[in-house]
Motif scaffolding. Structure first.
Motif, PDB file in Angstrom:
ATOM      1  N   UNK A  66      -2.988  -8.496  -2.017  1.00  9.12           N
ATOM      2  CA  UNK A  66      -1.797  -9.205  -2.449  1.00  9.12           C
ATOM      3  C   UNK A  66      -0.634  -8.705  -1.623  1.00  9.12           C
ATOM      4  N   UNK A  67       0.318  -9.589  -1.332  1.00  8.42           N
ATOM      5  CA  UNK A  67       1.462  -9.249  -0.497  1.00  8.42           C
ATOM      6  C   UNK A  67       2.716  -9.259  -1.362  1.00  8.42           C
ATOM      7  N   UNK A  79       7.036  -6.105   4.148  1.00  9.58           N
ATOM      8  CA  UNK A  79       6.004  -6.414   3.157  1.00  9.58           C
ATOM      9  C   UNK A  79       5.124  -5.205   2.864  1.00  9.58           C
ATOM     10  N   UNK A  80       4.538  -5.204   1.679  1.00 11.88           N
ATOM     11  CA  UNK A  80       3.594  -4.166   1.287  1.00 11.88           C
ATOM     12  C   UNK A  80       2.318  -4.833   0.781  1.00 11.88           C
ATOM     13  N   UNK A  81       1.174  -4.300   1.203  1.00 14.74           N
ATOM     14  CA  UNK A  81      -0.109  -4.752   0.668  1.00 14.74           C
ATOM     15  C   UNK A  81      -0.352  -3.995  -0.628  1.00 14.74           C
ATOM     16  N   UNK A  82      -0.518  -4.724  -1.697  1.00 13.76           N
ATOM     17  CA  UNK A  82      -0.577  -4.092  -3.014  1.00 13.76           C
ATOM     18  C   UNK A  82      -1.810  -3.203  -3.147  1.00 13.76           C
ATOM     19  N   UNK A  83      -2.988  -3.737  -2.853  1.00 10.81           N
ATOM     20  CA  UNK A  83      -4.198  -2.933  -2.972  1.00 10.81           C
ATOM     21  C   UNK A  83      -4.271  -1.863  -1.895  1.00 10.81           C
ATOM     22  N   UNK A  84      -3.871  -2.214  -0.702  1.00  9.52           N
ATOM     23  CA  UNK A  84      -4.022  -1.303   0.422  1.00  9.52           C
ATOM     24  C   UNK A  84      -2.988  -0.205   0.500  1.00  9.52           C
ATOM     25  N   UNK A  85      -1.777  -0.437  -0.077  1.00  7.63           N
ATOM     26  CA  UNK A  85      -0.692   0.518   0.123  1.00  7.63           C
ATOM     27  C   UNK A  85      -0.069   1.061  -1.159  1.00  7.63           C
ATOM     28  N   UNK A  95     -20.501  -4.925   5.397  1.00  7.47           N
ATOM     29  CA  UNK A  95     -19.796  -5.677   6.440  1.00  7.47           C
ATOM     30  C   UNK A  95     -18.424  -6.128   5.971  1.00  7.47           C
ATOM     31  N   UNK A  96     -18.308  -6.500   4.690  1.00  5.88           N
ATOM     32  CA  UNK A  96     -17.022  -6.936   4.159  1.00  5.88           C
ATOM     33  C   UNK A  96     -16.068  -5.759   3.987  1.00  5.88           C
ATOM     34  N   UNK A  97     -16.592  -4.622   3.526  1.00 10.63           N
ATOM     35  CA  UNK A  97     -15.748  -3.442   3.402  1.00 10.63           C
ATOM     36  C   UNK A  97     -15.300  -2.960   4.782  1.00 10.63           C
ATOM     37  N   UNK A  98     -16.179  -3.084   5.772  1.00  9.98           N
ATOM     38  CA  UNK A  98     -15.799  -2.728   7.146  1.00  9.98           C
ATOM     39  C   UNK A  98     -14.641  -3.600   7.616  1.00  9.98           C
ATOM     40  N   UNK A  99     -14.677  -4.867   7.238  1.00 14.17           N
ATOM     41  CA  UNK A  99     -13.599  -5.773   7.612  1.00 14.17           C
ATOM     42  C   UNK A  99     -12.290  -5.357   6.953  1.00 14.17           C
ATOM     43  N   UNK A 100     -12.361  -4.874   5.708  1.00 12.07           N
ATOM     44  CA  UNK A 100     -11.174  -4.373   5.021  1.00 12.07           C
ATOM     45  C   UNK A 100     -10.612  -3.168   5.775  1.00 12.07           C
ATOM     46  N   UNK A 101     -11.481  -2.220   6.127  1.00 14.30           N
ATOM     47  CA  UNK A 101     -11.032  -1.021   6.837  1.00 14.30           C
ATOM     48  C   UNK A 101     -10.406  -1.369   8.179  1.00 14.30           C
ATOM     49  N   UNK A 102     -10.991  -2.335   8.862  1.00 10.44           N
ATOM     50  CA  UNK A 102     -10.493  -2.702  10.186  1.00 10.44           C
ATOM     51  C   UNK A 102      -9.044  -3.179  10.125  1.00 10.44           C
ATOM     52  N   UNK A 161      -4.108   0.301   8.214  1.00 11.12           N
ATOM     53  CA  UNK A 161      -3.490   1.169   9.219  1.00 11.12           C
ATOM     54  C   UNK A 161      -4.428   2.341   9.507  1.00 11.12           C
ATOM     55  N   UNK A 162      -4.314   2.978  10.692  1.00  4.11           N
ATOM     56  CA  UNK A 162      -5.182   4.121  10.998  1.00  4.11           C
ATOM     57  C   UNK A 162      -5.109   5.218   9.943  1.00  4.11           C
ATOM     58  N   UNK A 163      -3.899   5.489   9.421  1.00  2.00           N
ATOM     59  CA  UNK A 163      -3.738   6.513   8.392  1.00  2.00           C
ATOM     60  C   UNK A 163      -4.516   6.137   7.137  1.00  2.00           C
ATOM     61  N   UNK A 164      -4.352   4.899   6.677  1.00  5.82           N
ATOM     62  CA  UNK A 164      -5.021   4.462   5.448  1.00  5.82           C
ATOM     63  C   UNK A 164      -6.526   4.345   5.664  1.00  5.82           C
ATOM     64  N   UNK A 165      -6.927   3.955   6.871  1.00  8.30           N
ATOM     65  CA  UNK A 165      -8.354   3.836   7.183  1.00  8.30           C
ATOM     66  C   UNK A 165      -9.031   5.203   7.078  1.00  8.30           C
TER      67      UNK A 165
END
Length: 465
Positions: free
Chosen positions: A32-33, A90-96, A181-188, A191-195
Motif C-alpha cells: 500500500x502507498x 511516499x511510504x510503502x506501508x508493508x515494506x517501510x 519466486x513471488x517473495x523474491x520479487x518482493x525483495x527485488x 531498498x538494499x537496506x530493507x532487503x
C-alpha cells in the motif's frame, strides 16, 4: 466501499486478489502507498501496489477501489499498467512502516509497529491510516514486557525518521504463504537496506529458496551482507547447481572461504559442478536426483517421489543404479517414469520396469543438444552419466530454461498494453482521464511528472509509472 465501513488492518490485505467488476482477477495486492503529512495528522492512503500478469507492479489509486471485503479488492475495472515507481514523498506501508520502532507520545516509551489500520473517511472517497497496533519493548511496574495495544496515529511519533535497525519479522510473516519466486520479487523491489533486513529475518531454507529465484546481483548483495557462517549454511540449503552458480559470481578468495565453511559433502558436490563448463549438461545438472537400487520396489519409489522438498521435474522420474546410491553412483541401469510407477503393483521391483530405450547425456553435452534432447522426447529431466557409467546427476527443464532465457529475465517485466479494461481486453491510452486518482496533501490531484499524473493516461511518459 460505503461510508462508515469497518476498519481494515493492512496485514490482511497482503496478497489478496484484485478483481474487476466482472469478477475477473487482474492481480494481487503487494503493498500500500501512503503519504505522511505534517504534524500528527493521519497519513493519506494514496493507493495499492498491485502485481499483474508478468509480475509487473502497477499503482492502483484508492479512488478506483470500489470494495475491500471478504479477502478481495474490487476495482472500477480500468487499470493503468505503467510500472510502479515509488516517489520521494511516499511510504510503502508493508515494506517501510511495519516493524518500525516508534515512540508513544504519552510516556515516550519505545514500541514496535506490528500493524496499521486504514479506514475510509465518511462521505468521501479518501482513505487514511488512523490506527497503529504496537508492542512495547519493555515497561514499568504496571506494564509487562511485550504488551500490545492499538493507539491513534497521533499517539505515536517517529515514522518520519530514518531507522538503521528496522526489524522485518512482521513483514516476513505477512508474506509467509508466498511462493519463493513471488517473495523474491518482493525483495527485488525493496531498498538494499530493507532487503538485507528481510533476508536476515528469513530462516536458512526459506532464504535459500528465495535466493534461487533472485537475479545474480541481488544474490551476491544479500550473501555478502550475511555473516560467513550463515552464508555457508544458506549455500548448503540451496540446490547444489544454484549454489555453484552463485559462488561462481564471487571473488576467488570469498568463494574458497565459503566452500571451506560448508559441510564437506555439500562442498564436494558444489566443487564438482563448478568443474564443468556452465552451458553443458554437467554445469546444468543437479547432483540430488532420486536414486534407487535395483531391488527397490514401486512402493519405495513412490514414497521417495512424495517428498515435499522435490521439484515437480525431479519427482517425475527415478534413476535406478547399483550401489553406491549417492552421486556419482555405481553403474547406471536406467530410468523409471512416474506414470509407469502408477501403473504397476506396489511390490514390483523397479529393475523389472526400468526404461533403457533413451541413452543418458554425457557431462560435456552442450546446452543446445540438451535442449533438443528434452524437447524431442518430451522429457522434463534427463540423466547425466560419465564415461565409467556412473550417474552424476540429472538435468531438469527448469535449469535449461534459466539458461535459454535472457540473462536479465528475472528483472525484465512483461509489457502488456497500457490499459486493462473491465472486459479484460488491453487498450492503449485513450488520450484523457478526468479522474482525480492521485493527490497531494494540499488537495491537488495532478502531479507534475512531465505533464502526467500517475493514475491518468493523458500523456505517454517514457520510464514513468
Amino acid at each position: 466501499m460505503a461510508a462508515g465501513a469497518p476498519r481494515i488492518f493492512v496485514s490482511h490485505l497482503a496478497g489478496v486478489p484484485v478483481f474487476d467488476p466482472n469478477g475477473d482477477q487482474v492481480g494481487r495486492v503487494r503493498d500500500l502507498v501512503a503519504m505522511l503529512r505534517v504534524g500528527r495528522r493521519p497519513p493519506r492512503l494514496l493507493g495499492l501496489v498491485v502485481e499483474v500478469i508478468g509480475r509487473r507492479r502497477i499503482f492502483l489509486p484508492m479512488t478506483r477501489v470500489t470494495g475491500v471485503e471478504s479477502g478481495q479488492v474490487i476495482t472500477t475495472g480500468v487499470l493503468n499498467v505503467r510500472r510502479f515507481e515509488q516517489r520521494p514523498t511516499e511510504r510503502l506501508v508493508l515494506g517501510e512502516l511495519l516493524d518500525r520502532r516508534v515512540r508513544l507520545v504519552e510516556d515516550d516509551a519505545e514500541v514496535t509497529v506490528l500493524d496499521v489500520a486504514i479506514q475510509q473517511l465518511p462521505a468521501r472517497r479518501d482513505w487514511e491510516i488512523d490506527k497503529v497496533f504496537v508492542r512495547r519493548g519493555g515497561g514499568g511496574a504496571l506494564r509487562r514486557r511485550g504488551e500490545t495495544l492499538t493507539v491513534e496515529w497521533s499517539a505515536v511519533t517517529g515514522f518520519s525518521l530514518e531507522e538503521e535497525g528496522q526489524g522485518a519479522e512482521n513483514l516476513v510473516a505477512t508474506f509467509e504463504r508466498m511462493r519463493p519466486a513471488d517473495l523474491a520479487n518482493v525483495l527485488h523491489h525493496l531498498s538494499p537496506k530493507r532487503r538485507a533486513e528481510v533476508a536476515a529475518a528469513l530462516d536458512d531454507d526459506r532464504l535459500a529458496d528465495v535466493l534461487e529465484e533472485l537475479p545474480e546481483d541481488d544474490q551476491v548483495e544479500i550473501l555478502g551482507k550475511l555473516k560467513e557462517e550463515r552464508a555457508a549454511d544458506v549455500l548448503e540449503a540451496m540446490d547444489p547447481d544454484d549454489a555453484a552458480d552463485l559462488l561462481s559470481e564471487l571473488p576467488e578468495d570469498d568463494k574458497e572461504r565459503l566452500l571451506t565453511l560448508m559441510r564437506p559433502d555439500d562442498a564436494a558436490d558444489v566443487r564438482r559442478l563448478m568443474s564443468y563448463e556452465e552451458r553443458t549438461a554437467g554445469g546444468l545438472m543437479t547432483t540430488e536426483p532420486i536414486v534407487l537400487r535395483p531391488d527397490a520396489t514401486v512402493a519405495d519409489a513412490l514414497a521417495r517421489v512424495r517428498r515435499q522438498d522435490l521439484s515437480p521435474a525431479l519427482a517425475a522420474q527415478v534413476y535406478v543404479c547399483r550401489p553406491p546410491e549417492e552421486t556419482p553412483t555405481g553403474k547406471y541401469l536406467g530410468t523409471v517414469h512416474f506414470q509407469r510407477l502408477l501403473r504397476d503393483p506396489p511390490f514390483t521391483l523397479v529393475s523389472a520396469i526400468v526404461d533403457t530405450d533413451l541413452g543418458p547425456l554425457a557431462p560435456d553435452t552442450p546446452l543446445p543438444v540438451v535442449t533438443s534432447h528434452l524437447a524431442a522426447y518430451n522429457l522434463v529431466a534427463a540423466p547425466v552419466v560419465d564415461d565409467s557409467g556412473s550417474l552424476l546427476g540429472a538435468v531438469t527443464v527448469d535449469d535449461v530454461l534459466d539458461h535459454l532465457l535472457p540473462e536479465d529475465w528475472r528483472e525484465t517485466e512483461f509489457h502488456p498494453p497500457e490499459e486493462i479494461g473491465p472486459d479484460g481486453i488491453g487498450r492503449q491510452d485513450s488520450g484523457s482521464d478526468h479522474g482525480t486518482d492521485r493527490g497531494t496533501d494540499s488537495g491537488t490531484d495532478r502531479r507534475a511528472d512531465s505533464g502526467t499524473d500517475r493514475a491518468g493516461t493523458s500523456t505517454e511518459v517514457t520510464g514513468g509509472r
